[in-house]
Design a protein around this motif. Structure first.
Motif, PDB file in Angstrom:
ATOM      1  N   TRP A 146       0.834  -1.202   0.000  1.00 25.82           N
ATOM      2  CA  TRP A 146       0.000   0.000   0.000  1.00 25.82           C
ATOM      3  C   TRP A 146       0.873   1.258   0.000  1.00 25.82           C
ATOM      4  N   HIS A 180      -5.681  -7.415  -0.728  1.00 22.30           N
ATOM      5  CA  HIS A 180      -5.509  -6.019  -1.137  1.00 22.30           C
ATOM      6  C   HIS A 180      -4.052  -5.622  -0.923  1.00 22.30           C
ATOM      7  N   ARG A 197      -9.722  -3.646  -6.846  1.00 19.75           N
ATOM      8  CA  ARG A 197     -10.359  -2.586  -6.054  1.00 19.75           C
ATOM      9  C   ARG A 197      -9.304  -1.821  -5.247  1.00 19.75           C
ATOM     10  N   SER A 198      -8.266  -2.511  -4.796  1.00 19.55           N
ATOM     11  CA  SER A 198      -7.235  -1.852  -4.008  1.00 19.55           C
ATOM     12  C   SER A 198      -6.464  -0.841  -4.852  1.00 19.55           C
ATOM     13  N   MET A 234      -7.816  -7.161  -5.319  1.00 18.54           N
ATOM     14  CA  MET A 234      -6.626  -6.379  -5.633  1.00 18.54           C
ATOM     15  C   MET A 234      -6.939  -5.264  -6.630  1.00 18.54           C
ATOM     16  N   HIS A 284      -7.283   7.557  -2.853  1.00 19.21           N
ATOM     17  CA  HIS A 284      -7.126   7.792  -1.418  1.00 19.21           C
ATOM     18  C   HIS A 284      -6.603   9.202  -1.130  1.00 19.21           C
ATOM     19  N   TYR A 299      -8.545   2.209  -4.900  1.00 20.73           N
ATOM     20  CA  TYR A 299      -8.451   2.907  -3.610  1.00 20.73           C
ATOM     21  C   TYR A 299      -7.142   3.684  -3.499  1.00 20.73           C
ATOM     22  N   GLU A 324     -17.850  -1.836   0.043  1.00 18.65           N
ATOM     23  CA  GLU A 324     -17.045  -0.675   0.438  1.00 18.65           C
ATOM     24  C   GLU A 324     -17.911   0.567   0.635  1.00 18.65           C
TER      25      GLU A 324
END
Length: 441
Positions: free
Chosen positions: A203, A313, A355-356, A353, A363, A359, A419
Protein backbone atom coordinates in the motif's frame (compact mmCIF):
# COMPACT_ATOMS: atom_id res chain seq x y z
CA UNK A 1 -10.24 -9.52 39.60
CA UNK A 2 -13.52 -7.59 39.50
CA UNK A 3 -15.17 -8.44 36.20
CA UNK A 4 -16.91 -5.06 35.93
CA UNK A 5 -13.51 -3.33 35.88
CA UNK A 6 -12.32 -5.71 33.17
CA UNK A 7 -15.52 -5.11 31.17
CA UNK A 8 -15.00 -1.35 31.31
CA UNK A 9 -11.42 -1.74 30.09
CA UNK A 10 -12.23 -4.21 27.29
CA UNK A 11 -15.00 -2.01 25.92
CA UNK A 12 -12.42 0.73 25.23
CA UNK A 13 -9.93 -1.45 23.36
CA UNK A 14 -9.44 -1.05 19.63
CA UNK A 15 -9.72 -4.80 19.08
CA UNK A 16 -13.04 -5.19 20.91
CA UNK A 17 -15.72 -6.12 18.39
CA UNK A 18 -18.79 -5.06 20.36
CA UNK A 19 -18.27 -1.30 20.49
CA UNK A 20 -21.41 0.80 20.79
CA UNK A 21 -23.36 -1.92 22.63
CA UNK A 22 -23.52 -2.40 26.40
CA UNK A 23 -21.82 -5.42 27.94
CA UNK A 24 -24.49 -7.42 29.74
CA UNK A 25 -22.13 -9.86 31.42
CA UNK A 26 -18.44 -10.76 31.48
CA UNK A 27 -16.97 -13.96 32.85
CA UNK A 28 -13.50 -15.51 32.89
CA UNK A 29 -13.63 -18.90 31.17
CA UNK A 30 -9.93 -19.70 31.63
CA UNK A 31 -7.17 -18.30 33.83
CA UNK A 32 -3.78 -19.98 33.41
CA UNK A 33 -0.58 -18.86 35.16
CA UNK A 34 2.25 -19.02 32.63
CA UNK A 35 4.98 -17.76 34.93
CA UNK A 36 4.96 -15.60 38.09
CA UNK A 37 3.46 -12.25 37.18
CA UNK A 38 1.96 -13.48 33.89
CA UNK A 39 -1.47 -15.06 33.33
CA UNK A 40 -3.38 -16.04 30.22
CA UNK A 41 -7.10 -15.26 30.33
CA UNK A 42 -9.97 -16.27 28.05
CA UNK A 43 -12.83 -13.90 28.71
CA UNK A 44 -16.47 -14.39 27.66
CA UNK A 45 -18.41 -11.21 26.87
CA UNK A 46 -22.21 -11.30 26.56
CA UNK A 47 -24.01 -8.61 24.55
CA UNK A 48 -27.65 -8.70 23.47
CA UNK A 49 -27.87 -12.44 24.04
CA UNK A 50 -24.74 -13.38 22.08
CA UNK A 51 -21.33 -14.40 23.40
CA UNK A 52 -17.87 -13.52 22.10
CA UNK A 53 -14.61 -14.64 23.65
CA UNK A 54 -11.35 -12.74 23.81
CA UNK A 55 -7.87 -13.56 25.03
CA UNK A 56 -5.80 -11.39 27.31
CA UNK A 57 -2.26 -11.70 28.57
CA UNK A 58 -2.54 -10.29 32.07
CA UNK A 59 0.54 -8.90 33.79
CA UNK A 60 0.94 -8.29 37.53
CA UNK A 61 3.46 -5.85 39.03
CA UNK A 62 3.70 -3.99 42.31
CA UNK A 63 5.85 -1.34 40.64
CA UNK A 64 4.58 -0.42 37.19
CA UNK A 65 7.18 1.32 35.00
CA UNK A 66 6.12 4.52 33.26
CA UNK A 67 6.42 2.78 29.89
CA UNK A 68 3.54 0.46 30.90
CA UNK A 69 1.11 2.92 32.48
CA UNK A 70 -0.87 3.14 29.21
CA UNK A 71 -1.52 -0.62 29.47
CA UNK A 72 -2.81 -0.57 33.07
CA UNK A 73 -6.24 -2.10 33.62
CA UNK A 74 -6.65 -1.56 37.37
CA UNK A 75 -4.84 -1.79 40.70
CA UNK A 76 -5.96 -4.20 43.43
CA UNK A 77 -4.32 -4.37 46.87
CA UNK A 78 -1.25 -2.57 45.57
CA UNK A 79 -0.81 -4.90 42.56
CA UNK A 80 -1.09 -3.32 39.12
CA UNK A 81 -2.91 -5.45 36.53
CA UNK A 82 -2.11 -4.56 32.93
CA UNK A 83 -2.07 -5.80 29.34
CA UNK A 84 1.20 -7.70 29.39
CA UNK A 85 1.57 -7.82 25.60
CA UNK A 86 3.18 -4.40 26.03
CA UNK A 87 5.79 -5.77 28.46
CA UNK A 88 8.80 -7.37 26.71
CA UNK A 89 10.02 -8.81 30.01
CA UNK A 90 6.84 -10.88 30.25
CA UNK A 91 6.30 -11.70 26.57
CA UNK A 92 9.73 -13.34 26.42
CA UNK A 93 7.98 -16.35 27.97
CA UNK A 94 5.91 -16.82 24.80
CA UNK A 95 9.04 -17.41 22.74
CA UNK A 96 10.45 -19.71 25.39
CA UNK A 97 7.17 -21.63 25.60
CA UNK A 98 7.10 -22.24 21.85
CA UNK A 99 10.76 -23.25 21.84
CA UNK A 100 10.00 -25.90 24.50
CA UNK A 101 6.60 -26.99 23.13
CA UNK A 102 5.21 -26.00 26.53
CA UNK A 103 1.70 -27.04 27.69
CA UNK A 104 0.01 -25.28 30.61
CA UNK A 105 -3.49 -26.33 31.70
CA UNK A 106 -4.63 -26.95 28.11
CA UNK A 107 -2.79 -23.96 26.65
CA UNK A 108 -0.34 -25.40 24.11
CA UNK A 109 2.72 -23.64 22.69
CA UNK A 110 4.17 -25.31 19.61
CA UNK A 111 6.99 -24.70 17.13
CA UNK A 112 7.05 -25.83 13.52
CA UNK A 113 8.95 -29.03 12.65
CA UNK A 114 12.68 -28.62 12.05
CA UNK A 115 12.60 -25.07 13.44
CA UNK A 116 14.86 -23.85 16.25
CA UNK A 117 13.53 -20.71 17.93
CA UNK A 118 15.96 -18.09 19.18
CA UNK A 119 14.57 -16.94 22.54
CA UNK A 120 16.81 -13.88 22.92
CA UNK A 121 14.94 -11.13 20.97
CA UNK A 122 12.74 -8.70 22.91
CA UNK A 123 9.24 -7.89 21.71
CA UNK A 124 7.64 -4.70 20.44
CA UNK A 125 3.91 -4.23 19.83
CA UNK A 126 2.83 -3.16 16.35
CA UNK A 127 0.26 -0.40 16.63
CA UNK A 128 -1.74 -0.41 13.40
CA UNK A 129 -4.02 -3.44 13.84
CA UNK A 130 -7.74 -3.57 14.47
CA UNK A 131 -8.77 -7.08 15.49
CA UNK A 132 -5.43 -8.64 16.43
CA UNK A 133 -2.27 -7.70 18.32
CA UNK A 134 1.13 -8.49 16.83
CA UNK A 135 4.47 -8.63 18.59
CA UNK A 136 7.72 -8.24 16.67
CA UNK A 137 10.69 -10.01 18.25
CA UNK A 138 13.85 -8.30 17.05
CA UNK A 139 14.14 -8.66 13.29
CA UNK A 140 13.35 -12.39 13.33
CA UNK A 141 9.73 -13.13 14.27
CA UNK A 142 6.25 -11.65 14.27
CA UNK A 143 3.68 -13.22 16.58
CA UNK A 144 0.05 -12.40 15.77
CA UNK A 145 -2.37 -13.03 18.63
CA UNK A 146 -6.06 -13.22 17.79
CA UNK A 147 -7.89 -11.16 20.37
CA UNK A 148 -11.36 -12.41 19.41
CA UNK A 149 -11.40 -16.20 19.55
CA UNK A 150 -13.37 -18.39 17.16
CA UNK A 151 -13.34 -22.16 17.76
CA UNK A 152 -11.28 -23.99 15.14
CA UNK A 153 -7.95 -23.87 13.35
CA UNK A 154 -7.36 -20.41 11.91
CA UNK A 155 -7.19 -20.48 8.08
CA UNK A 156 -3.89 -18.59 8.11
CA UNK A 157 -2.14 -21.28 10.14
CA UNK A 158 -3.67 -23.98 7.97
CA UNK A 159 -2.66 -22.32 4.71
CA UNK A 160 0.86 -21.10 5.50
CA UNK A 161 1.76 -24.46 7.06
CA UNK A 162 0.56 -26.31 3.95
CA UNK A 163 2.31 -23.91 1.57
CA UNK A 164 5.54 -23.94 3.58
CA UNK A 165 5.56 -27.74 3.32
CA UNK A 166 5.54 -27.24 -0.46
CA UNK A 167 8.39 -24.70 -0.26
CA UNK A 168 6.10 -22.04 -1.72
CA UNK A 169 8.19 -18.87 -2.27
CA UNK A 170 5.58 -16.13 -1.78
CA UNK A 171 4.73 -16.61 1.92
CA UNK A 172 6.28 -15.69 5.26
CA UNK A 173 7.57 -18.90 6.83
CA UNK A 174 5.60 -20.21 9.86
CA UNK A 175 7.67 -20.79 12.99
CA UNK A 176 5.15 -21.57 15.74
CA UNK A 177 1.67 -21.22 17.12
CA UNK A 178 -0.41 -21.16 20.29
CA UNK A 179 -3.57 -23.25 20.64
CA UNK A 180 -6.13 -24.43 23.16
CA UNK A 181 -9.42 -26.33 23.28
CA UNK A 182 -12.47 -24.11 22.87
CA UNK A 183 -15.86 -25.81 22.93
CA UNK A 184 -14.03 -29.10 22.48
CA UNK A 185 -12.29 -27.88 19.31
CA UNK A 186 -8.60 -27.22 18.72
CA UNK A 187 -8.50 -23.43 18.39
CA UNK A 188 -5.69 -21.21 17.16
CA UNK A 189 -4.83 -18.39 19.57
CA UNK A 190 -1.72 -17.07 17.82
CA UNK A 191 0.66 -17.64 14.91
CA UNK A 192 4.36 -16.78 14.75
CA UNK A 193 5.98 -16.26 11.35
CA UNK A 194 9.08 -14.89 9.72
CA UNK A 195 9.31 -11.11 10.19
CA UNK A 196 10.09 -9.38 6.89
CA UNK A 197 12.28 -6.67 8.39
CA UNK A 198 13.67 -5.43 5.07
CA UNK A 199 10.36 -5.44 3.17
CA UNK A 200 8.09 -2.58 2.06
CA UNK A 201 4.32 -2.50 2.42
CA UNK A 202 2.46 -2.74 -0.90
CA UNK A 203 0.00 0.00 0.00
CA UNK A 204 2.79 2.42 0.91
CA UNK A 205 4.65 1.70 -2.33
CA UNK A 206 1.50 2.28 -4.36
CA UNK A 207 0.76 5.59 -2.61
CA UNK A 208 4.32 6.78 -3.29
CA UNK A 209 3.71 6.12 -6.98
CA UNK A 210 0.41 8.02 -6.90
CA UNK A 211 2.05 11.00 -5.17
CA UNK A 212 4.77 11.07 -7.82
CA UNK A 213 2.16 11.18 -10.57
CA UNK A 214 0.13 13.95 -8.90
CA UNK A 215 3.30 15.99 -8.44
CA UNK A 216 4.29 15.61 -12.11
CA UNK A 217 3.40 18.10 -14.85
CA UNK A 218 -0.01 17.43 -16.45
CA UNK A 219 1.52 16.12 -19.67
CA UNK A 220 3.40 13.33 -17.84
CA UNK A 221 1.51 10.02 -17.97
CA UNK A 222 1.36 7.35 -15.28
CA UNK A 223 3.80 5.25 -17.31
CA UNK A 224 6.26 8.16 -17.54
CA UNK A 225 6.13 9.38 -13.94
CA UNK A 226 9.21 8.69 -11.84
CA UNK A 227 7.45 6.33 -9.44
CA UNK A 228 5.70 4.15 -12.03
CA UNK A 229 4.28 1.15 -10.15
CA UNK A 230 3.30 -0.95 -13.17
CA UNK A 231 6.38 -3.18 -13.03
CA UNK A 232 5.61 -4.05 -9.42
CA UNK A 233 1.91 -4.52 -10.21
CA UNK A 234 2.85 -6.98 -12.92
CA UNK A 235 5.18 -8.93 -10.60
CA UNK A 236 2.44 -8.95 -7.97
CA UNK A 237 0.06 -10.44 -10.54
CA UNK A 238 2.57 -13.21 -11.25
CA UNK A 239 2.98 -13.92 -7.52
CA UNK A 240 -0.80 -13.99 -7.02
CA UNK A 241 -1.31 -16.54 -9.79
CA UNK A 242 1.46 -18.74 -8.45
CA UNK A 243 0.03 -18.69 -4.93
CA UNK A 244 -3.38 -19.62 -6.35
CA UNK A 245 -1.73 -22.55 -8.14
CA UNK A 246 -0.01 -23.64 -4.90
CA UNK A 247 -3.31 -23.43 -3.01
CA UNK A 248 -5.00 -25.56 -5.67
CA UNK A 249 -2.27 -28.19 -5.25
CA UNK A 250 -2.26 -28.13 -1.45
CA UNK A 251 -6.03 -28.22 -0.83
CA UNK A 252 -9.12 -29.79 -2.43
CA UNK A 253 -10.69 -28.06 -5.42
CA UNK A 254 -14.13 -28.33 -7.00
CA UNK A 255 -16.32 -27.09 -9.83
CA UNK A 256 -19.62 -25.30 -9.31
CA UNK A 257 -22.30 -25.87 -11.92
CA UNK A 258 -24.82 -23.46 -13.45
CA UNK A 259 -27.41 -23.56 -10.61
CA UNK A 260 -24.74 -22.65 -8.06
CA UNK A 261 -23.40 -19.88 -10.29
CA UNK A 262 -26.92 -18.44 -10.49
CA UNK A 263 -27.18 -18.58 -6.70
CA UNK A 264 -23.93 -16.64 -6.54
CA UNK A 265 -25.48 -13.91 -8.72
CA UNK A 266 -28.53 -13.88 -6.46
CA UNK A 267 -26.25 -13.40 -3.44
CA UNK A 268 -24.74 -10.35 -5.16
CA UNK A 269 -28.27 -9.00 -5.69
CA UNK A 270 -29.34 -9.49 -2.09
CA UNK A 271 -26.26 -7.64 -0.86
CA UNK A 272 -27.01 -4.84 -3.28
CA UNK A 273 -30.59 -4.58 -2.04
CA UNK A 274 -29.48 -4.28 1.58
CA UNK A 275 -26.80 -1.75 0.63
CA UNK A 276 -29.19 0.48 -1.33
CA UNK A 277 -31.61 0.51 1.60
CA UNK A 278 -28.79 1.81 3.82
CA UNK A 279 -26.93 4.07 1.38
CA UNK A 280 -29.26 5.89 -1.06
CA UNK A 281 -26.26 7.20 -3.05
CA UNK A 282 -26.10 3.73 -4.62
CA UNK A 283 -29.56 3.99 -6.18
CA UNK A 284 -28.52 5.61 -9.52
CA UNK A 285 -26.23 2.65 -10.22
CA UNK A 286 -28.65 -0.20 -9.49
CA UNK A 287 -29.57 -0.82 -13.11
CA UNK A 288 -25.94 -1.13 -14.23
CA UNK A 289 -25.15 -3.41 -11.30
CA UNK A 290 -28.16 -5.62 -11.99
CA UNK A 291 -27.01 -5.88 -15.59
CA UNK A 292 -23.52 -7.00 -14.53
CA UNK A 293 -24.98 -9.60 -12.18
CA UNK A 294 -27.25 -10.86 -14.96
CA UNK A 295 -24.13 -11.55 -17.07
CA UNK A 296 -23.08 -14.02 -14.36
CA UNK A 297 -26.41 -15.82 -14.69
CA UNK A 298 -25.68 -16.34 -18.38
CA UNK A 299 -22.52 -18.34 -17.62
CA UNK A 300 -23.13 -21.94 -18.72
CA UNK A 301 -19.76 -23.55 -18.06
CA UNK A 302 -18.72 -24.89 -14.66
CA UNK A 303 -16.66 -22.50 -12.54
CA UNK A 304 -13.56 -23.80 -10.70
CA UNK A 305 -13.35 -23.04 -6.98
CA UNK A 306 -10.54 -23.55 -4.47
CA UNK A 307 -9.04 -22.15 -1.28
CA UNK A 308 -8.27 -18.45 -1.71
CA UNK A 309 -6.85 -15.59 0.34
CA UNK A 310 -10.29 -14.06 0.90
CA UNK A 311 -9.30 -10.53 1.95
CA UNK A 312 -6.76 -9.58 -0.69
CA UNK A 313 -5.51 -6.02 -1.14
CA UNK A 314 -2.32 -3.96 -1.23
CA UNK A 315 -2.10 -3.87 2.55
CA UNK A 316 -1.74 -7.67 2.61
CA UNK A 317 1.41 -7.86 0.49
CA UNK A 318 5.04 -6.97 1.16
CA UNK A 319 7.82 -6.33 -1.35
CA UNK A 320 11.09 -7.93 -0.25
CA UNK A 321 14.38 -7.47 -2.13
CA UNK A 322 13.61 -10.83 -3.77
CA UNK A 323 9.89 -10.69 -4.67
CA UNK A 324 6.37 -10.14 -3.36
CA UNK A 325 5.23 -11.98 -0.22
CA UNK A 326 1.55 -12.45 0.58
CA UNK A 327 0.38 -12.20 4.20
CA UNK A 328 -2.77 -12.66 6.32
CA UNK A 329 -4.47 -15.69 4.83
CA UNK A 330 -7.10 -15.68 7.59
CA UNK A 331 -9.80 -14.18 5.33
CA UNK A 332 -12.22 -11.48 6.42
CA UNK A 333 -11.98 -11.53 10.24
CA UNK A 334 -15.66 -10.65 10.71
CA UNK A 335 -16.91 -13.68 8.77
CA UNK A 336 -17.64 -17.12 10.27
CA UNK A 337 -14.73 -19.56 10.18
CA UNK A 338 -16.56 -21.98 7.88
CA UNK A 339 -17.13 -19.20 5.35
CA UNK A 340 -13.48 -18.14 5.49
CA UNK A 341 -12.39 -21.73 4.82
CA UNK A 342 -14.93 -22.33 2.06
CA UNK A 343 -13.86 -22.83 -1.54
CA UNK A 344 -14.30 -19.82 -3.81
CA UNK A 345 -13.27 -18.59 -7.21
CA UNK A 346 -9.70 -17.22 -7.27
CA UNK A 347 -11.22 -14.30 -9.18
CA UNK A 348 -12.47 -13.08 -5.81
CA UNK A 349 -8.86 -12.33 -4.83
CA UNK A 350 -8.14 -10.76 -8.22
CA UNK A 351 -11.15 -8.49 -7.80
CA UNK A 352 -10.01 -7.48 -4.31
CA UNK A 353 -6.63 -6.38 -5.63
CA UNK A 354 -8.18 -4.48 -8.54
CA UNK A 355 -10.36 -2.59 -6.05
CA UNK A 356 -7.24 -1.85 -4.01
CA UNK A 357 -5.61 -0.17 -7.02
CA UNK A 358 -8.68 2.08 -7.32
CA UNK A 359 -8.45 2.91 -3.61
CA UNK A 360 -4.75 3.75 -3.85
CA UNK A 361 -5.40 6.06 -6.80
CA UNK A 362 -8.16 8.02 -5.06
CA UNK A 363 -7.13 7.79 -1.42
CA UNK A 364 -5.02 10.96 -1.68
CA UNK A 365 -7.87 12.92 -3.28
CA UNK A 366 -10.01 12.89 -0.13
CA UNK A 367 -10.19 16.43 1.23
CA UNK A 368 -8.11 18.01 -1.57
CA UNK A 369 -9.48 21.14 -3.19
CA UNK A 370 -8.11 20.06 -6.57
CA UNK A 371 -9.60 16.54 -6.37
CA UNK A 372 -11.88 17.09 -9.38
CA UNK A 373 -8.95 18.22 -11.50
CA UNK A 374 -6.94 15.14 -10.48
CA UNK A 375 -9.75 12.63 -11.02
CA UNK A 376 -8.66 11.82 -14.57
CA UNK A 377 -5.10 11.20 -13.38
CA UNK A 378 -6.38 8.95 -10.61
CA UNK A 379 -8.33 6.89 -13.13
CA UNK A 380 -5.32 6.75 -15.43
CA UNK A 381 -3.08 5.44 -12.61
CA UNK A 382 -5.65 2.83 -11.59
CA UNK A 383 -6.22 1.61 -15.15
CA UNK A 384 -2.48 1.50 -15.86
CA UNK A 385 -1.72 -0.66 -12.84
CA UNK A 386 -4.84 -2.83 -13.05
CA UNK A 387 -3.82 -3.73 -16.60
CA UNK A 388 -0.27 -4.56 -15.50
CA UNK A 389 -1.53 -6.73 -12.62
CA UNK A 390 -3.86 -8.70 -14.91
CA UNK A 391 -1.04 -9.19 -17.43
CA UNK A 392 1.16 -10.52 -14.65
CA UNK A 393 -1.62 -12.79 -13.42
CA UNK A 394 -1.88 -14.32 -16.91
CA UNK A 395 1.92 -14.60 -17.12
CA UNK A 396 1.93 -16.50 -13.82
CA UNK A 397 -0.59 -19.02 -15.13
CA UNK A 398 -3.87 -17.41 -14.08
CA UNK A 399 -6.65 -17.78 -16.64
CA UNK A 400 -9.36 -15.17 -17.26
CA UNK A 401 -11.48 -15.98 -20.32
CA UNK A 402 -14.70 -14.32 -21.48
CA UNK A 403 -16.91 -16.07 -18.92
CA UNK A 404 -14.33 -15.36 -16.22
CA UNK A 405 -14.37 -11.67 -17.16
CA UNK A 406 -18.09 -11.45 -16.38
CA UNK A 407 -17.59 -13.14 -13.02
CA UNK A 408 -14.55 -10.98 -12.23
CA UNK A 409 -16.53 -7.83 -12.96
CA UNK A 410 -19.36 -9.00 -10.71
CA UNK A 411 -16.94 -9.80 -7.86
CA UNK A 412 -15.37 -6.39 -8.23
CA UNK A 413 -18.68 -4.53 -8.24
CA UNK A 414 -19.97 -6.52 -5.28
CA UNK A 415 -16.79 -5.63 -3.39
CA UNK A 416 -17.36 -1.96 -4.24
CA UNK A 417 -20.93 -2.23 -2.92
CA UNK A 418 -19.53 -3.56 0.36
CA UNK A 419 -17.05 -0.67 0.44
CA UNK A 420 -19.84 1.87 -0.06
CA UNK A 421 -21.63 0.59 3.04
CA UNK A 422 -18.39 0.51 5.04
CA UNK A 423 -17.44 4.07 4.12
CA UNK A 424 -20.95 5.39 4.75
CA UNK A 425 -20.77 3.94 8.26
CA UNK A 426 -17.18 4.80 9.12
CA UNK A 427 -15.64 7.40 6.77
CA UNK A 428 -18.32 9.32 4.86
CA UNK A 429 -15.69 11.60 3.30
CA UNK A 430 -14.30 8.55 1.51
CA UNK A 431 -17.63 7.53 -0.03
CA UNK A 432 -16.67 8.91 -3.50
CA UNK A 433 -13.85 6.34 -3.71
CA UNK A 434 -16.03 3.21 -4.04
CA UNK A 435 -18.80 5.11 -5.87
CA UNK A 436 -16.32 5.81 -8.67
CA UNK A 437 -16.31 2.06 -9.40
CA UNK A 438 -19.80 2.29 -10.88
CA UNK A 439 -19.06 4.96 -13.46
CA UNK A 440 -18.45 3.78 -17.05
CA UNK A 441 -14.73 3.27 -17.74
Amino acid sequence: MQTELLAAWISRQRWFGGKGRPIDELSIDSDVELTPGLRHLIVAVWQEGSRERYQLLLGERRDLPDRLTHARITTIDGVHLYDALHDPERTAWLLEGMARDETRSGLRMRHAPEVTIDTSPRSLVLGAEQSNTSLVYGDAYILKLFRRLIPGVNPELEIVTALAARNAPHIAQPYGWIEADLDGTDTTLGIMQEFLSNASDGWDLALTSVRDLYASPPEVTAAEAGGDFAGEARRLGVATARVHAELAEAFPTDMIETPEVKRMAETFRRRLGRAVAEVPELRPYVSALESAYHEVELITNAVPVQRVHGDYHLGQVMRTPRDWVILDFEGEPGQPLAERRALSSPLRDVAGMLRSFDYAARHLLAGRQDSAALEARAQEWADHNRKAFLEGYAEGGGVIDRADAALLRAFELSKAVYEVVYEARNRPAWLPIPLAAFRPR
